[in-house]
Design a protein around this motif. Sequence first.
Motif, PDB file in Angstrom:
ATOM      1  N   SER A 130       0.826  -1.206   0.000  1.00  0.00           N
ATOM      2  CA  SER A 130       0.000   0.000   0.000  1.00  0.00           C
ATOM      3  C   SER A 130       0.861   1.258   0.000  1.00  0.00           C
ATOM      4  CB  SER A 130      -0.913   0.038   1.237  1.00  0.00           C
ATOM      5  OG  SER A 130      -1.772  -1.074   1.287  1.00  0.00           O
ATOM      6  N   ILE A 131       0.350   2.281  -0.669  1.00  0.00           N
ATOM      7  CA  ILE A 131       0.886   3.637  -0.583  1.00  0.00           C
ATOM      8  C   ILE A 131      -0.284   4.541  -0.237  1.00  0.00           C
ATOM      9  CG2 ILE A 131       2.087   5.509  -1.761  1.00  0.00           C
ATOM     10  CD1 ILE A 131       3.204   3.481  -3.726  1.00  0.00           C
ATOM     11  N   ILE A 132      -0.245   5.155   0.930  1.00  0.00           N
ATOM     12  CA  ILE A 132      -1.371   5.982   1.343  1.00  0.00           C
ATOM     13  C   ILE A 132      -0.878   7.285   1.967  1.00  0.00           C
ATOM     14  CG2 ILE A 132      -2.937   4.024   1.665  1.00  0.00           C
ATOM     15  CD1 ILE A 132      -2.500   4.292   4.667  1.00  0.00           C
ATOM     16  N   GLY A 133      -1.665   8.316   1.760  1.00  0.00           N
ATOM     17  CA  GLY A 133      -1.402   9.584   2.416  1.00  0.00           C
ATOM     18  C   GLY A 133      -0.435  10.480   1.665  1.00  0.00           C
ATOM     19  N   ASP A 134       0.199  11.350   2.424  1.00  0.00           N
ATOM     20  CA  ASP A 134       1.069  12.391   1.880  1.00  0.00           C
ATOM     21  C   ASP A 134       2.438  11.799   1.544  1.00  0.00           C
ATOM     22  OD1 ASP A 134       2.195  14.765   1.135  1.00  0.00           O
ATOM     23  OD2 ASP A 134       2.217  15.653   3.136  1.00  0.00           O
ATOM     24  N   CYS A 135       2.509  11.139   0.387  1.00  0.00           N
ATOM     25  CA  CYS A 135       3.741  10.488  -0.067  1.00  0.00           C
ATOM     26  C   CYS A 135       4.123  11.041  -1.437  1.00  0.00           C
ATOM     27  CB  CYS A 135       3.561   8.981  -0.202  1.00  0.00           C
ATOM     28  SG  CYS A 135       2.935   8.125   1.252  1.00  0.00           S
ATOM     29  N   THR A 136       5.373  11.392  -1.612  1.00  0.00           N
ATOM     30  CA  THR A 136       5.912  11.706  -2.934  1.00  0.00           C
ATOM     31  C   THR A 136       6.904  10.598  -3.273  1.00  0.00           C
ATOM     32  OG1 THR A 136       5.642  14.090  -2.645  1.00  0.00           O
ATOM     33  CG2 THR A 136       7.188  13.352  -4.330  1.00  0.00           C
ATOM     34  N   VAL A 137       6.556   9.810  -4.254  1.00  0.00           N
ATOM     35  CA  VAL A 137       7.331   8.628  -4.609  1.00  0.00           C
ATOM     36  C   VAL A 137       8.019   8.883  -5.944  1.00  0.00           C
ATOM     37  CG1 VAL A 137       7.218   6.159  -5.123  1.00  0.00           C
ATOM     38  CG2 VAL A 137       5.718   7.142  -3.375  1.00  0.00           C
ATOM     39  N   GLY A 138       9.324   8.667  -5.988  1.00  0.00           N
ATOM     40  CA  GLY A 138      10.103   8.926  -7.189  1.00  0.00           C
ATOM     41  C   GLY A 138       9.873   7.915  -8.292  1.00  0.00           C
ATOM     42  N   ASP A 139      10.734   7.945  -9.287  1.00  0.00           N
ATOM     43  CA  ASP A 139      10.629   7.054 -10.439  1.00  0.00           C
ATOM     44  C   ASP A 139      11.271   5.700 -10.144  1.00  0.00           C
ATOM     45  OD1 ASP A 139       9.539   9.229 -11.918  1.00  0.00           O
ATOM     46  OD2 ASP A 139      11.565   9.947 -12.350  1.00  0.00           O
ATOM     47  N   LEU A 140      10.751   4.681 -10.814  1.00  0.00           N
ATOM     48  CA  LEU A 140      11.339   3.336 -10.748  1.00  0.00           C
ATOM     49  C   LEU A 140      11.459   2.839  -9.303  1.00  0.00           C
ATOM     50  CD1 LEU A 140      14.128   3.799 -13.446  1.00  0.00           C
ATOM     51  CD2 LEU A 140      11.881   2.757 -13.749  1.00  0.00           C
ATOM     52  N   VAL A 141      10.366   2.983  -8.580  1.00  0.00           N
ATOM     53  CA  VAL A 141      10.314   2.564  -7.179  1.00  0.00           C
ATOM     54  C   VAL A 141       9.512   1.273  -7.059  1.00  0.00           C
ATOM     55  CG1 VAL A 141       9.341   3.124  -4.909  1.00  0.00           C
ATOM     56  CG2 VAL A 141      10.609   4.860  -6.195  1.00  0.00           C
ATOM     57  N   THR A 142      10.016   0.349  -6.254  1.00  0.00           N
ATOM     58  CA  THR A 142       9.333  -0.910  -5.975  1.00  0.00           C
ATOM     59  C   THR A 142       8.866  -0.930  -4.529  1.00  0.00           C
ATOM     60  OG1 THR A 142      10.675  -2.132  -7.594  1.00  0.00           O
ATOM     61  CG2 THR A 142       9.564  -3.420  -5.885  1.00  0.00           C
ATOM     62  N   ILE A 143       7.578  -1.224  -4.339  1.00  0.00           N
ATOM     63  CA  ILE A 143       7.015  -1.420  -3.002  1.00  0.00           C
ATOM     64  C   ILE A 143       6.815  -2.928  -2.828  1.00  0.00           C
ATOM     65  CG2 ILE A 143       5.194  -0.812  -1.388  1.00  0.00           C
ATOM     66  CD1 ILE A 143       6.756   1.600  -2.401  1.00  0.00           C
ATOM     67  N   GLY A 144       7.533  -3.521  -1.867  1.00  0.00           N
ATOM     68  CA  GLY A 144       7.544  -4.968  -1.718  1.00  0.00           C
ATOM     69  C   GLY A 144       6.275  -5.532  -1.107  1.00  0.00           C
ATOM     70  N   ASN A 145       6.206  -6.862  -1.089  1.00  0.00           N
ATOM     71  CA  ASN A 145       5.036  -7.570  -0.572  1.00  0.00           C
ATOM     72  C   ASN A 145       4.686  -7.127   0.852  1.00  0.00           C
ATOM     73  OD1 ASN A 145       6.237  -9.256  -2.728  1.00  0.00           O
ATOM     74  ND2 ASN A 145       4.553 -10.634  -2.224  1.00  0.00           N
ATOM     75  N   GLN A 146       3.425  -6.787   1.049  1.00  0.00           N
ATOM     76  CA  GLN A 146       2.855  -6.431   2.347  1.00  0.00           C
ATOM     77  C   GLN A 146       3.472  -5.180   2.975  1.00  0.00           C
ATOM     78  OE1 GLN A 146       3.023  -9.941   4.837  1.00  0.00           O
ATOM     79  NE2 GLN A 146       1.457 -10.984   3.643  1.00  0.00           N
ATOM     80  N   ALA A 147       4.208  -4.426   2.202  1.00  0.00           N
ATOM     81  CA  ALA A 147       4.789  -3.186   2.730  1.00  0.00           C
ATOM     82  C   ALA A 147       3.752  -2.072   2.731  1.00  0.00           C
ATOM     83  CB  ALA A 147       5.998  -2.772   1.905  1.00  0.00           C
ATOM     84  N   LEU A 148       3.814  -1.216   3.745  1.00  0.00           N
ATOM     85  CA  LEU A 148       2.918  -0.063   3.869  1.00  0.00           C
ATOM     86  C   LEU A 148       3.749   1.210   3.899  1.00  0.00           C
ATOM     87  CD1 LEU A 148       0.287   1.477   4.480  1.00  0.00           C
ATOM     88  CD2 LEU A 148       0.617   0.884   6.894  1.00  0.00           C
ATOM     89  N   LEU A 149       3.566   2.035   2.887  1.00  0.00           N
ATOM     90  CA  LEU A 149       4.194   3.359   2.856  1.00  0.00           C
ATOM     91  C   LEU A 149       3.115   4.375   3.203  1.00  0.00           C
ATOM     92  CD1 LEU A 149       6.888   4.868   2.071  1.00  0.00           C
ATOM     93  CD2 LEU A 149       5.777   5.320  -0.129  1.00  0.00           C
ATOM     94  N   ARG A 150       3.287   5.052   4.325  1.00  0.00           N
ATOM     95  CA  ARG A 150       2.250   5.972   4.808  1.00  0.00           C
ATOM     96  C   ARG A 150       2.895   7.308   5.182  1.00  0.00           C
ATOM     97  NH1 ARG A 150      -0.599   7.780   9.402  1.00  0.00           N
ATOM     98  NH2 ARG A 150      -2.889   7.673   9.178  1.00  0.00           N
TER      99      ARG A 150
END
Length: 235
Positions: free
Chosen positions: A171-191
């Motif tokens: 998941s990616i939720i909320g006030d996040c600025t995510v750059g290019d070519l980014v991988t969010i792994g299994n069950q990871a939460l970026l908040r």
Amino acid sequence: MEWNMFKITLSTDDLQNYVFQQLNNFYPDNRLLNKDTLFKQSFNHALERTEYCFQHVALQAYHRKGTTFFSHLHSDQYTLFLWFLSNSVWKRYEDTELASKLFNLNKTLNGVLCMYDAGMPNIFLIVHGGAVLGKASYSDFFVCYQGSTVGAVNGIYPKLGKGVILAPQSSIIGDCTVGDLVTIGNQALLRNKDLKSRSLYYRHIDTGQHYVKKSSTSWVQSFFNVPIIPNGDDL
């Protein structure tokens, strides 16, 4: 059948009737007949957008003998087409009733919650369905797997760079600025957290703690047949 060198398992008329009958079966309010012209014009626009998207996909199922291919029985392909169709209805006519029916159809058939007015990019993939994609700022070459979520915290949605991929249950939720070519792994939460370009963000399988590390290769590139050129300044 072919449509502008775009091979489709049904003729365009049959595919149109296929979607039309699904809508009337799920929502038998007899209100769609009055919108035939709107539906047909949006349908052609959605096919153009689907062809453009699929042209960039490297996965074998999206091509046959060197030609871009669309099967109405391939659920991932049909998911994208239904979203493009719902969005075309909205963008061209602002018809919330028909767009809502198409959104609901996609939700019912494929478990994908992505509103017709969401800002999805021209080139993206949803793999295995079952995703929740809110009204974030998306960029081309976005990929998400089953169980992934992009959502808001207190009404603030993430901003995603080019070539962001979400592994299953991430998941990616909320006030996040995510750059290019980014991988969010299994069950990871970026908040409410930013990530620089070419980052791998993952959750440790034993401790549940989250980590970030620089990645020299990008998993998302394997899904597309053109180089993904980053826009970010933090490479």
